[in-house]
Write an enzyme that holds these catalytic residues in place. Structure first.
Site, PDB file in Angstrom:
ATOM      1  N   LYS A  26      15.166  13.065  27.944  1.00 53.18           N
ATOM      2  CA  LYS A  26      15.750  13.076  29.280  1.00 53.18           C
ATOM      3  C   LYS A  26      14.788  12.426  30.278  1.00 53.18           C
ATOM      4  O   LYS A  26      15.195  11.647  31.143  1.00 53.18           O
ATOM      5  CB  LYS A  26      15.999  14.530  29.684  1.00 53.18           C
ATOM      6  CG  LYS A  26      17.089  14.727  30.692  1.00 53.18           C
ATOM      7  CD  LYS A  26      17.178  16.210  30.941  1.00 53.18           C
ATOM      8  CE  LYS A  26      18.410  16.624  31.643  1.00 53.18           C
ATOM      9  NZ  LYS A  26      18.399  18.051  31.981  1.00 53.18           N
ATOM     10  N   LEU A  72      24.400  24.975  45.969  1.00 55.99           N
ATOM     11  CA  LEU A  72      25.184  23.736  45.847  1.00 55.99           C
ATOM     12  C   LEU A  72      26.361  23.894  44.882  1.00 55.99           C
ATOM     13  O   LEU A  72      26.312  24.687  43.930  1.00 55.99           O
ATOM     14  CB  LEU A  72      24.289  22.586  45.371  1.00 55.99           C
ATOM     15  CG  LEU A  72      23.614  22.650  44.003  1.00 55.99           C
ATOM     16  CD1 LEU A  72      24.557  22.265  42.876  1.00 55.99           C
ATOM     17  CD2 LEU A  72      22.424  21.720  43.995  1.00 55.99           C
ATOM     18  N   GLU A 105      28.718  21.890  42.130  1.00 57.00           N
ATOM     19  CA  GLU A 105      28.766  20.662  41.341  1.00 57.00           C
ATOM     20  C   GLU A 105      29.862  19.777  41.910  1.00 57.00           C
ATOM     21  O   GLU A 105      30.877  20.264  42.404  1.00 57.00           O
ATOM     22  CB  GLU A 105      29.065  20.980  39.882  1.00 57.00           C
ATOM     23  CG  GLU A 105      27.858  21.522  39.164  1.00 57.00           C
ATOM     24  CD  GLU A 105      28.153  21.842  37.708  1.00 57.00           C
ATOM     25  OE1 GLU A 105      29.005  21.178  37.108  1.00 57.00           O
ATOM     26  OE2 GLU A 105      27.507  22.759  37.182  1.00 57.00           O
ATOM     27  N   ASN A 125      28.221  34.400  45.085  1.00 58.65           N
ATOM     28  CA  ASN A 125      29.088  33.838  44.043  1.00 58.65           C
ATOM     29  C   ASN A 125      30.162  34.832  43.619  1.00 58.65           C
ATOM     30  O   ASN A 125      31.309  34.451  43.372  1.00 58.65           O
ATOM     31  CB  ASN A 125      28.253  33.394  42.836  1.00 58.65           C
ATOM     32  CG  ASN A 125      27.818  31.941  42.971  1.00 58.65           C
ATOM     33  OD1 ASN A 125      28.082  31.301  43.985  1.00 58.65           O
ATOM     34  ND2 ASN A 125      27.148  31.418  41.968  1.00 58.65           N
ATOM     35  N   ALA A 183      45.110  28.882  44.721  1.00 57.94           N
ATOM     36  CA  ALA A 183      45.533  29.496  43.459  1.00 57.94           C
ATOM     37  C   ALA A 183      45.374  28.460  42.350  1.00 57.94           C
ATOM     38  O   ALA A 183      45.544  27.255  42.577  1.00 57.94           O
ATOM     39  CB  ALA A 183      46.976  29.952  43.571  1.00 57.94           C
ATOM     40  N   CYS A 243      28.719  28.668  36.597  1.00 57.66           N
ATOM     41  CA  CYS A 243      28.158  29.659  37.521  1.00 57.66           C
ATOM     42  C   CYS A 243      28.997  30.927  37.666  1.00 57.66           C
ATOM     43  O   CYS A 243      28.533  32.023  37.352  1.00 57.66           O
ATOM     44  CB  CYS A 243      27.944  29.027  38.893  1.00 57.66           C
ATOM     45  SG  CYS A 243      26.645  27.801  38.863  1.00 57.66           S
ATOM     46  N   ARG A 258      31.668  22.829  30.947  1.00 58.67           N
ATOM     47  CA  ARG A 258      31.250  24.173  30.557  1.00 58.67           C
ATOM     48  C   ARG A 258      32.206  25.211  31.141  1.00 58.67           C
ATOM     49  O   ARG A 258      32.524  25.181  32.320  1.00 58.67           O
ATOM     50  CB  ARG A 258      29.813  24.454  31.037  1.00 58.67           C
ATOM     51  CG  ARG A 258      28.770  23.719  30.215  1.00 58.67           C
ATOM     52  CD  ARG A 258      27.392  23.916  30.773  1.00 58.67           C
ATOM     53  NE  ARG A 258      27.223  23.265  32.067  1.00 58.67           N
ATOM     54  CZ  ARG A 258      26.154  23.413  32.846  1.00 58.67           C
ATOM     55  NH1 ARG A 258      25.176  24.203  32.469  1.00 58.67           N
ATOM     56  NH2 ARG A 258      26.060  22.774  33.986  1.00 58.67           N
TER      57      ARG A 258
HETATM   58  C1  UDX Z   1      29.685  27.612  42.554  1.00 58.90           C
HETATM   59  C2  UDX Z   1      29.402  27.969  44.022  1.00 58.90           C
HETATM   60  O1  UDX Z   1      30.464  27.465  44.851  1.00 58.90           O
HETATM   61  C3  UDX Z   1      28.053  27.408  44.456  1.00 58.90           C
HETATM   62  O2  UDX Z   1      27.764  27.834  45.776  1.00 58.90           O
HETATM   63  C4  UDX Z   1      26.981  27.888  43.492  1.00 58.90           C
HETATM   64  O3  UDX Z   1      25.721  27.341  43.829  1.00 58.90           O
HETATM   65  C5  UDX Z   1      27.329  27.549  42.058  1.00 58.90           C
HETATM   66  O4  UDX Z   1      28.635  28.069  41.736  1.00 58.90           O
HETATM   67  P1  UDX Z   1      30.489  25.423  41.245  1.00 58.90           P
HETATM   68  O5  UDX Z   1      30.505  26.282  40.014  1.00 58.90           O
HETATM   69  O6  UDX Z   1      29.834  24.092  41.202  1.00 58.90           O
HETATM   70  O7  UDX Z   1      29.800  26.195  42.473  1.00 58.90           O
HETATM   71  O8  UDX Z   1      32.029  25.170  41.659  1.00 58.90           O
HETATM   72  P2  UDX Z   1      33.052  25.700  42.760  1.00 58.90           P
HETATM   73  O9  UDX Z   1      33.463  24.575  43.607  1.00 58.90           O
HETATM   74  O10 UDX Z   1      32.575  26.911  43.437  1.00 58.90           O
HETATM   75  O11 UDX Z   1      34.291  26.081  41.805  1.00 58.90           O
HETATM   76  C6  UDX Z   1      34.174  27.083  40.783  1.00 58.90           C
HETATM   77  C7  UDX Z   1      35.492  27.250  40.066  1.00 58.90           C
HETATM   78  O12 UDX Z   1      36.461  27.877  40.918  1.00 58.90           O
HETATM   79  C8  UDX Z   1      36.137  25.948  39.598  1.00 58.90           C
HETATM   80  O13 UDX Z   1      36.708  26.152  38.323  1.00 58.90           O
HETATM   81  C9  UDX Z   1      37.205  25.687  40.637  1.00 58.90           C
HETATM   82  O14 UDX Z   1      38.252  24.897  40.178  1.00 58.90           O
HETATM   83  C10 UDX Z   1      37.654  27.115  40.940  1.00 58.90           C
HETATM   84  N1  UDX Z   1      38.285  27.276  42.267  1.00 58.90           N
HETATM   85  C11 UDX Z   1      37.563  27.015  43.394  1.00 58.90           C
HETATM   86  C12 UDX Z   1      39.578  27.759  42.356  1.00 58.90           C
HETATM   87  O15 UDX Z   1      40.236  28.016  41.345  1.00 58.90           O
HETATM   88  N2  UDX Z   1      40.130  27.925  43.603  1.00 58.90           N
HETATM   89  C13 UDX Z   1      39.444  27.673  44.754  1.00 58.90           C
HETATM   90  O16 UDX Z   1      40.010  27.870  45.841  1.00 58.90           O
HETATM   91  C14 UDX Z   1      38.124  27.198  44.652  1.00 58.90           C
END
Ligand code: UDX
Length: 431
Positions: A35, A153, A155, A208, A252, A260, A327
């Protein structure tokens, strides 16, 4: 500031790139030599909007470099961030062995005062254990501070979130690191809050879990909307306009996934158990999330009856838009369930096809290069990831290409009335 970041995953690499962008000198360390070679040669191991340009610019400016030597990173910097993975164990606990190993490695090569900052998501009280470990293994007579600085943050929006954070949380028990931390974060113009270490660690898991709870809440409301003929989007808009609730994270869906939320929820439930509190609320959040996928699959089987031998087009493989990460992806989960029932899949994702190939079986899955070619010969289309470009799908052409015009929209991307007017059977979530 001279900063070292140990771990070049989503958090470490983006943090390193953003710190260098605002003028700090950053060394990114990773034990994976391949990497490091890739990064040294200008390659980027993950897809994240804006990251490649950022890395390229700062490497060229001499502010960002990569090495596999922890000793080099520790020697050259005063502040060392730990951003290594904390993956889940089978029993829901967190594997902290990477953190512990890095703590020992830092201790091994420390010869002067260092600020060691934990950025990885960890259970409350981990900072205390990191400090104990460093104390135990450090041979040199030097001071150090261990502090917690959780990363929030998302992703797919990592650069944007890091450059414009809502807040910066710094957990510390001593005043000595404060000035350096303020200097590091000053260019980001974000509110900085100082807490004790345990509170900072808890803030991350509590935040979270709260967001996951919001998603499960609206998914439960979606089930009631389906049963009553209401529309979950209108309900979400109506409740989201209350400032105390807010509209974000009320979409929804097939349920939340990714590296996460599922992991952090399990970890928080487990930590609470260990501390003597049964966090039943969060157990229910998990239960709703699992049932959301079951309800969606039932919609498919109720409509198509037998899946064996059917061809189903799947749009989306990533766990959400703007990423190649699969993942704990609900989209991959749905593919696996359809394959198990004997369906044949035609799949497309703008970024996640390569990573999906590593987790989906070879048999029964055809990877299609263009979104508009997926529908050919399909008995149904499933929309599994909320990529905005899926809204541009040519539905008229899709209908012509399909054996039967049926869409299961797990992300509510289309307007039900207009899709049905085109002659589709259209099933979405909570509408
Ligand atoms: C999350 C947190 O938002 C972030 O602050 C933390 O640092 C890491 O975990 P991430 O896992 O990158 O970030 O994605 P996020 O945008 O939060 O979405 C998580 C999951 O929830 C995804 O599968 C997304 O599709 C789903 N989601 C999100 C919903 O189903 N509905 C929503 O309204 C928002």
């Amino acid at each position: 500031m001279n900063i070292t970041i140990i771990g070049t995953g989503y958090v470490g690499l983006v943090t390193g790139a953003c710190f260098s962008e605002v003028g700090h000198n950053v060394i990114c360390v990773d034990c994976d030599e391949k990497k490091v070679e890739l990064l040294q040669g200008g390659g980027i191991p993950i897809y994240e909007p804006g990251l490649e340009e950022l890395v390229e610019r700062n490497v060229a400016a001499g502010r960002l470099s990569f090495t596999s030597s922890t000793a080099e990173g520790v020697e050259k910097s005063d502040v060392i961030f730990i951003a290594v993975p904390t993956p889940p164990l089978d029993d829901g606990a967190v594997d902290l062995s990477f953190i512990e190993r890095v703590a020992r490695e830092i201790a091994d090569c420390m010869t002067s005062y260092k600020i060691i900052v934990d950025k990885s998501t960890v259970p409350v009280k981990t900072g205390e254990k990191v400090a104990d470990t460093i104390k135990r293994y450090c041979q040199a007579d030097c001071d150090f501070d261990v502090i917690s600085n959780p990363e929030f943050l998302r992703e797919g929006f990592a650069v944007e979130d890091l450059m414009n954070p809502d807040r910066v949380v710094i957990g510390t028990t001593s005043d000595r690191p404060n000035e350096a931390m303020q200097k590091i974060y000053k260019p980001f113009n974000a509110p900085v809050i100082f807490t004790d270490i345990n509170s900072a660690e808890l803030i991350k898991h509590a935040a979270n879990s709260f967001l996951a709870m919001k998603i499960s809440y609206i998914n439960a409301v979606a089930a009631i909307c389906e049963a009553s003929g209401a529309n979950v989007e209108e309900v979400a808009n109506g409740i989201g306009m209350d400032d105390r609730i807010g509209r974000r994270f009320l979409n929804a869906s097939l349920g939340f996934g990714g590296s996460c939320f599922p992991k952090d929820l399990s970890a928080f439930i487990r930590i609470s158990d260990e501390l003597g509190y049964d966090f039943g609320l969060l157990k229910e959040v998990q239960k709703i999330n699992a049932s959301q996928m079951n309800r969606f699959v039932k919609k498919i089987t109720d409509t198509l009856w037998i899946l064996k031998g059917k061809t189903i087009g799947v749009l989306g493989l990533a766990f959400k838009q703007n990423t190649d990460d699969v993942r704990m992806s609900p989209a991959v989960d749905i593919c696996q369930r359809l394959l198990k029932e004997g369906a044949f899949l035609r799949v497309y994702d703008p970024k996640a096809m390569d990573k999906a190939k590593e987790v989906l079986p070879d048999d029964g899955v055809l990877y299609i290069d263009k979104m508009d070619d997926v529908s050919k010969g399909c008995d149904a289309l499933v929309i599994a990831t909320e990529w905005p470009q899926f809204k541009e799908l040519n539905l008229v052409k899709a209908k012509e290409a399909m054996t039967a015009p049926i869409i299961f929209d797990g992300r509510n991307l289309f307007d039900p009335v207009s899709v049905e007017q085109l002659g589709f059977t259209y099933k979405s979530i909570g509408r």
